[in-house]
Write a protein that holds these residues in place. Sequence first.
Motif, PDB file in Angstrom:
ATOM      1  N   ALA A 109       5.382  68.024 -10.668  1.00 24.19           N
ATOM      2  CA  ALA A 109       4.465  69.197 -10.965  1.00 24.19           C
ATOM      3  C   ALA A 109       5.072  70.547 -10.414  1.00 24.19           C
ATOM      4  CB  ALA A 109       3.207  68.993 -10.016  1.00 24.19           C
ATOM      5  N   TYR A 110       5.851  70.509  -9.613  1.00 23.65           N
ATOM      6  CA  TYR A 110       6.684  71.848  -9.291  1.00 23.65           C
ATOM      7  C   TYR A 110       7.367  72.252 -10.530  1.00 23.65           C
ATOM      8  CZ  TYR A 110       9.114  75.077  -6.015  1.00 23.65           C
ATOM      9  OH  TYR A 110       9.858  76.238  -5.476  1.00 23.65           O
ATOM     10  N   VAL A 111       8.190  71.579 -11.118  1.00 25.99           N
ATOM     11  CA  VAL A 111       8.717  71.848 -12.120  1.00 25.99           C
ATOM     12  C   VAL A 111       8.038  72.462 -13.356  1.00 25.99           C
ATOM     13  CG1 VAL A 111      10.406  70.700 -14.172  1.00 25.99           C
ATOM     14  CG2 VAL A 111      10.798  70.100 -11.594  1.00 25.99           C
ATOM     15  N   ALA A 112       6.920  71.759 -13.504  1.00 26.67           N
ATOM     16  CA  ALA A 112       5.972  72.256 -14.558  1.00 26.67           C
ATOM     17  C   ALA A 112       5.474  73.850 -14.151  1.00 26.67           C
ATOM     18  CB  ALA A 112       4.782  71.314 -14.744  1.00 26.67           C
ATOM     19  N   THR A 113       5.220  73.964 -12.877  1.00 26.24           N
ATOM     20  CA  THR A 113       4.805  75.284 -12.579  1.00 26.24           C
ATOM     21  C   THR A 113       6.215  76.313 -12.625  1.00 26.24           C
ATOM     22  OG1 THR A 113       3.336  74.401 -10.827  1.00 26.24           O
ATOM     23  CG2 THR A 113       4.383  76.510 -10.302  1.00 26.24           C
ATOM     24  N   LEU A 114       7.287  75.835 -12.415  1.00 23.50           N
ATOM     25  CA  LEU A 114       8.408  76.725 -12.637  1.00 23.50           C
ATOM     26  C   LEU A 114       8.481  76.937 -14.026  1.00 23.50           C
ATOM     27  CD1 LEU A 114      10.886  74.635 -10.373  1.00 23.50           C
ATOM     28  CD2 LEU A 114      10.756  77.241  -9.997  1.00 23.50           C
ATOM     29  N   LYS A 115       8.335  76.135 -14.832  1.00 27.05           N
ATOM     30  CA  LYS A 115       8.628  76.475 -16.188  1.00 27.05           C
ATOM     31  C   LYS A 115       7.490  77.209 -16.634  1.00 27.05           C
ATOM     32  CE  LYS A 115      11.165  72.359 -17.411  1.00 27.05           C
ATOM     33  NZ  LYS A 115      11.221  70.904 -18.252  1.00 27.05           N
ATOM     34  N   ASP A 135      17.978  77.806 -12.037  1.00 26.46           N
ATOM     35  CA  ASP A 135      18.511  77.295 -10.895  1.00 26.46           C
ATOM     36  C   ASP A 135      17.344  76.387 -10.145  1.00 26.46           C
ATOM     37  OD1 ASP A 135      20.914  78.172 -11.759  1.00 26.46           O
ATOM     38  OD2 ASP A 135      20.820  80.105 -10.271  1.00 26.46           O
ATOM     39  N   TRP A 136      16.411  77.035  -9.906  1.00 30.20           N
ATOM     40  CA  TRP A 136      15.265  76.339  -8.963  1.00 30.20           C
ATOM     41  C   TRP A 136      14.891  75.260  -9.975  1.00 30.20           C
ATOM     42  CZ3 TRP A 136      12.094  81.627  -8.439  1.00 30.20           C
ATOM     43  CH2 TRP A 136      12.894  82.355  -7.795  1.00 30.20           C
ATOM     44  N   THR A 137      14.779  75.395 -11.076  1.00 37.17           N
ATOM     45  CA  THR A 137      14.267  74.104 -11.867  1.00 37.17           C
ATOM     46  C   THR A 137      15.321  72.753 -11.788  1.00 37.17           C
ATOM     47  OG1 THR A 137      13.110  75.531 -13.502  1.00 37.17           O
ATOM     48  CG2 THR A 137      13.528  73.363 -14.249  1.00 37.17           C
ATOM     49  N   ASP A 138      16.667  73.329 -11.981  1.00 30.72           N
ATOM     50  CA  ASP A 138      17.370  72.210 -11.864  1.00 30.72           C
ATOM     51  C   ASP A 138      17.494  71.633 -10.545  1.00 30.72           C
ATOM     52  OD1 ASP A 138      19.957  70.772 -12.911  1.00 30.72           O
ATOM     53  OD2 ASP A 138      21.080  71.999 -11.407  1.00 30.72           O
ATOM     54  N   GLN A 139      17.441  72.340  -9.455  1.00 33.49           N
ATOM     55  CA  GLN A 139      17.255  71.536  -8.133  1.00 33.49           C
ATOM     56  C   GLN A 139      15.951  70.782  -7.995  1.00 33.49           C
ATOM     57  OE1 GLN A 139      16.750  74.968  -5.003  1.00 33.49           O
ATOM     58  NE2 GLN A 139      18.804  75.638  -5.588  1.00 33.49           N
ATOM     59  N   ALA A 140      14.827  71.377  -8.400  1.00 34.82           N
ATOM     60  CA  ALA A 140      13.756  70.532  -8.406  1.00 34.82           C
ATOM     61  C   ALA A 140      13.782  69.177  -9.286  1.00 34.82           C
ATOM     62  CB  ALA A 140      12.236  71.241  -8.898  1.00 34.82           C
ATOM     63  N   GLU A 141      14.415  69.484 -10.404  1.00 38.49           N
ATOM     64  CA  GLU A 141      14.459  68.226 -11.318  1.00 38.49           C
ATOM     65  C   GLU A 141      15.324  67.289 -10.538  1.00 38.49           C
ATOM     66  OE1 GLU A 141      13.952  70.189 -15.793  1.00 38.49           O
ATOM     67  OE2 GLU A 141      16.044  70.043 -14.911  1.00 38.49           O
ATOM     68  N   GLN A 142      16.432  67.833  -9.909  1.00 37.02           N
ATOM     69  CA  GLN A 142      17.312  66.789  -9.209  1.00 37.02           C
ATOM     70  C   GLN A 142      16.625  65.873  -8.075  1.00 37.02           C
ATOM     71  OE1 GLN A 142      21.328  67.838  -8.388  1.00 37.02           O
ATOM     72  NE2 GLN A 142      21.533  66.805  -6.471  1.00 37.02           N
ATOM     73  N   ARG A 143      15.590  66.871  -7.386  1.00 40.94           N
ATOM     74  CA  ARG A 143      14.677  66.028  -6.361  1.00 40.94           C
ATOM     75  C   ARG A 143      14.057  64.968  -7.044  1.00 40.94           C
ATOM     76  NH1 ARG A 143      14.324  71.528  -4.627  1.00 40.94           N
ATOM     77  NH2 ARG A 143      12.113  71.529  -5.447  1.00 40.94           N
ATOM     78  N   ALA A 144      13.227  65.344  -7.978  1.00 40.91           N
ATOM     79  CA  ALA A 144      12.370  64.325  -8.699  1.00 40.91           C
ATOM     80  C   ALA A 144      13.154  63.178  -9.128  1.00 40.91           C
ATOM     81  CB  ALA A 144      11.566  65.348  -9.880  1.00 40.91           C
ATOM     82  N   TRP A 145      14.423  63.296  -9.600  1.00 41.85           N
ATOM     83  CA  TRP A 145      15.121  62.379  -9.968  1.00 41.85           C
ATOM     84  C   TRP A 145      15.747  61.278  -9.070  1.00 41.85           C
ATOM     85  CZ3 TRP A 145      20.892  63.061 -10.063  1.00 41.85           C
ATOM     86  CH2 TRP A 145      21.896  61.697 -10.560  1.00 41.85           C
TER      87      TRP A 145
END
Length: 152
Positions: A109-115, A135-145
Amino acid sequence: MTSKDNSQAALIDSLNGLLADTFALYVKTKNFHWHVRGPQFHDLHLLFDAHATEIFGLTDLIAERVRKLGGKTLTSIGAIGAKTSIKDEDDTSLDAMAMVKALFEDNTAYVATLKATKELAGEAGDNATDGIIDDWTDQAEQRAWFLREILA
């Protein structure tokens, strides 16, 4: 108020929502770091701590973007609570996989907020915010992954 002023005000509001979500996600992740138990305790305890540290590191960057845009940031726990979309979790008896699942969903959900915030930055013509959100999105996507792979 001009269209550009409206776009910037919407961006500042979105960044403050992102800041609130960042603080709330930090606290939730740290909560799970403190309360995780079970066979994967060691690995999850360390992972949650690493994620919490990374998330907390974003708070100042987001708040400073708001200030650079001429806005005011969040000022209190109450302000964070009023703006966040991250659901509180006070149950310290959750099992480890329920914690992983909750954090996976929150980071997704945080990734969606970032986008959504990135889109507003584009509308406001704010290239700096638009770029840094990648950069923030990449970090959050990595955490989600990482969390998703634990659930697999």
